[in-house]
Scaffold this active site. Structure first.
Site, PDB file in Angstrom:
ATOM      1  N   SER A  84      -9.793   0.993   2.787  1.00 25.85           N
ATOM      2  CA  SER A  84      -8.968   2.040   1.853  1.00 25.85           C
ATOM      3  C   SER A  84      -8.014   1.205   1.827  1.00 25.85           C
ATOM      4  CB  SER A  84      -8.141   3.754   2.656  1.00 25.85           C
ATOM      5  OG  SER A  84      -7.351   2.910   3.444  1.00 25.85           O
ATOM      6  N   LYS A 120       0.976  -1.302   0.492  1.00 24.79           N
ATOM      7  CA  LYS A 120       0.335   0.259  -0.091  1.00 24.79           C
ATOM      8  C   LYS A 120       0.842   1.421   0.123  1.00 24.79           C
ATOM      9  CE  LYS A 120      -4.217   1.433   2.468  1.00 24.79           C
ATOM     10  NZ  LYS A 120      -4.441   1.378   3.621  1.00 24.79           N
ATOM     11  N   SER A 179      -9.914  -0.780   7.078  1.00 20.36           N
ATOM     12  CA  SER A 179      -9.297  -0.568   5.872  1.00 20.36           C
ATOM     13  C   SER A 179      -8.658  -1.999   5.085  1.00 20.36           C
ATOM     14  CB  SER A 179      -8.272   0.599   5.180  1.00 20.36           C
ATOM     15  OG  SER A 179      -9.131   2.184   5.674  1.00 20.36           O
TER      16      SER A 179
HETATM   17  N1  GLN Z   1     -13.543   3.402   5.619  1.00 22.28           N
HETATM   18  C1  GLN Z   1     -13.067   4.337   7.429  1.00 22.28           C
HETATM   19  C2  GLN Z   1     -12.693   5.704   6.795  1.00 22.28           C
HETATM   20  O1  GLN Z   1     -12.672   5.886   6.440  1.00 22.28           O
HETATM   21  C3  GLN Z   1     -11.689   3.382   7.661  1.00 22.28           C
HETATM   22  C4  GLN Z   1     -10.604   4.070   6.546  1.00 22.28           C
HETATM   23  C5  GLN Z   1      -9.437   3.458   7.328  1.00 22.28           C
HETATM   24  O2  GLN Z   1      -9.492   2.128   8.161  1.00 22.28           O
HETATM   25  N2  GLN Z   1      -7.805   4.023   6.657  1.00 22.28           N
HETATM   26  O3  GLN Z   1     -12.084   7.064   7.942  1.00 22.28           O
END
Ligand code: GLN
Length: 479
Positions: free
Chosen positions: A155, A80, A179
């Protein structure tokens, strides 16, 4: 040899050891899958073809010389683009860091490198990991390999799609509020959100420091165990990594679930969760019962407050963490001459951050400001403590907790992106484990009838009991 890119990590390792193919051949198979498929999917923000082949040749030479190497040696990984990779751009999918080349590896990357890493590229994400669809990326959306009109989740959408589309053997992602798990679920792969502090955050751009975790995505439970064994453990550079021994995670794989108590929180199967999702997960859980586990209905009553608490706490931490991106210490300079220092910041940050990041910075600075701190930030912290108590109480009665990851499968590109609140609400079932800092393994367990969209469930265990998640996951996998 064809289709080497479709192997699991364990199969790939066996093939390498038995000299059925080389790491160069395996790497080339992944690279050609990338050139064939990634034009459509957009999982990668950068493909590191040359260095990957060089790394692969290095491993082949060492294996040929009879060197005993790590379980991951020579096996192509995608990372990532939130984790620092020495000499390779690390953009966080943000315009402000588009040209940033870190001078050092993140600790997790450095552990992979010491294990004989072959990195085929960096994967797409929502800007600074803020999102649930990989639509908030300056590189464009990552599409779901199962349906190109739908999102891969986020993400870590790029990492999940890269594994699902066989463009790498495993991938690294991050999970702050879901994410790793949610994109794993949307793309039909395994993914592990570890206990907070199990994997060092050093060299990973911080989103919300008290929530951030780093973990693997892969095609089997055994693969997850192997990667975890390499990246987990104490690191001096991250004071939140305790000196808790890293067990041999593969020893949990064939233990079965006989006599295990599995908690099913009623809040995870109720209102708002699509019926077909519930049905698929309940079928999987019944399989565990068949194998000797005891199913126990439990309650995690604070679940309904998790989204609200997270979307106060996370932006507060995010806004503080992103202060360093001011165009001076870090980040691109403004494109036109500023009038003064304040104007410099306005321009650099105004041009450098996307809308979702600006939205969160505004919320974060607001909830931290004098007069609002107690009403918002402190209150959210108290709710978080209540969520932790929910889990502690539940674990007095059960060994693991199982529930859906997402209330619905992958949605259409563009469907939620203009409705931030709806996008945030969809994190309702992943945030609680993040709030409590407990590990949670995402397992693909079925697909929607007709559309074939994958559905995953999550297995949550007490802190540092990742092995227990893997134990239950491996039973589901063989069932
Ligand atoms: N969907 C969540 C957010 O928008 C989680 C993001 C994450 O875990 N990095 O913050």
């Amino acid at each position: 040899m064809s289709e080497l890119n479709k192997l699991s990590l364990r199969e790939a390792r066996a093939g390498l050891r038995e000299k059925k193919f080389s790491s160069v051949e395996l790497t080339k198979a992944c690279l050609s899958a990338i050139s064939e498929r990634d034009g459509d999917i957009n999982a990668f923000v950068k493909v590191t073809e040359e260095s990957a082949l060089e790394e692969a040749r290095g491993v082949d030479d060492r294996l040929a010389a009879g060197e005993k190497m790590s379980a991951l040696a020579g096996i192509p990984v995608a990372v990532k683009d939130l984790l620092n990779t020495k000499g390779v751009t690390t953009t966080c999918a943000s315009p402000i860091l588009k040209d940033f080349v870190p001078p050092y590896d993140a600790e997790a990357v450095s552990r992979l490198r010491n294990a004989g890493m072959v990195m085929v590229g960096k994967t797409n994400l929502d800007e600074f990991a803020c999102g649930a669809s990989t639509e908030h990326s300056c590189f464009g959306v990552t599409k779901n390999p199962h349906d190109l009109e739908r999102v891969a989740g986020g993400s870590s959408g790029g990492s999940a799609a890269a594994v699902a589309a066989d463009m790498c053997i495993y991938a690294i992602g991050t999970d702050t509020g879901g994410s790793i798990r949610q994109p794993a679920s949307f793309c039909g792969v395994y993914g592990m959100k570890v206990t907070y502090g199990r994997v060092s955050r050093s060299g990973v751009t911080a989103m919300a420091s008290s929530w951030d975790t780093i973990g693997p995505l892969a095609r089997s439970v055994g693969d997850i165990a192997d990667v975890l064994g390499v990246i987990a453990g104490r690191d001096e550079l991250d004071s939140t990594t305790p000196d808790v021994a890293v067990p041999d995670y593969s020893s949990f794989l064939d233990k079965g679930v006989k006599g295990m108590k599995i908690g099913l929180p009623k809040e995870y199967f109720g209102e708002g969760v699509e019926e077909e999702t519930v049905k698929i997960i309940k079928e999987a859980v019944l399989e565990l019962e068949k194998q000797g586990a005891e199913l126990v209905e439990i309650s995690l009553p604070m679940t309904k407050y998790a989204v609200a608490a997270y979307y106060i706490s996370m932006p507060a931490e995010l806004s503080a963490n992103l202060e360093r991106f001011d165009g001076i210490r870090y980040g691109k300079k403004p494109s036109s001459d500023p009038e003064d220092l304040v104007d410099y910041y306005f321009k650099a940050r105004g041009e450098g951050f996307g809308d979702e990041i600006k939205r969160r910075i505004m919320i974060g600075t607001y909830v931290l400001s004098a007069g609002y701190y107690d009403a918002y930030y402190k209150k959210a912290q108290k709710v978080r403590t209540k969520i932790i108590e929910d889990f502690n109480k539940a674990y007095e009665k059960v060994d693991v907790i199982i529930g859906p990851i997402s209330p619905f499968p992958s949605f259409k590109i563009g469907e939620l992106v203009d409705d931030p609140l709806a996008m945030y609400t969809a994190d309702a079932l992943t945030i609680p484990a993040s709030a409590a800092g407990v590990p949670s393994l995402a397992c693909p367990v079925g697909a929607y009838h007709g559309s074939g969209l994958p559905v995953g469930l999550q297995i949550m265990a007490p802190q540092f009991e990742e092995g227990r998640c893997l134990q239950v996951g491996s039973v589901l996998e063989s069932a």
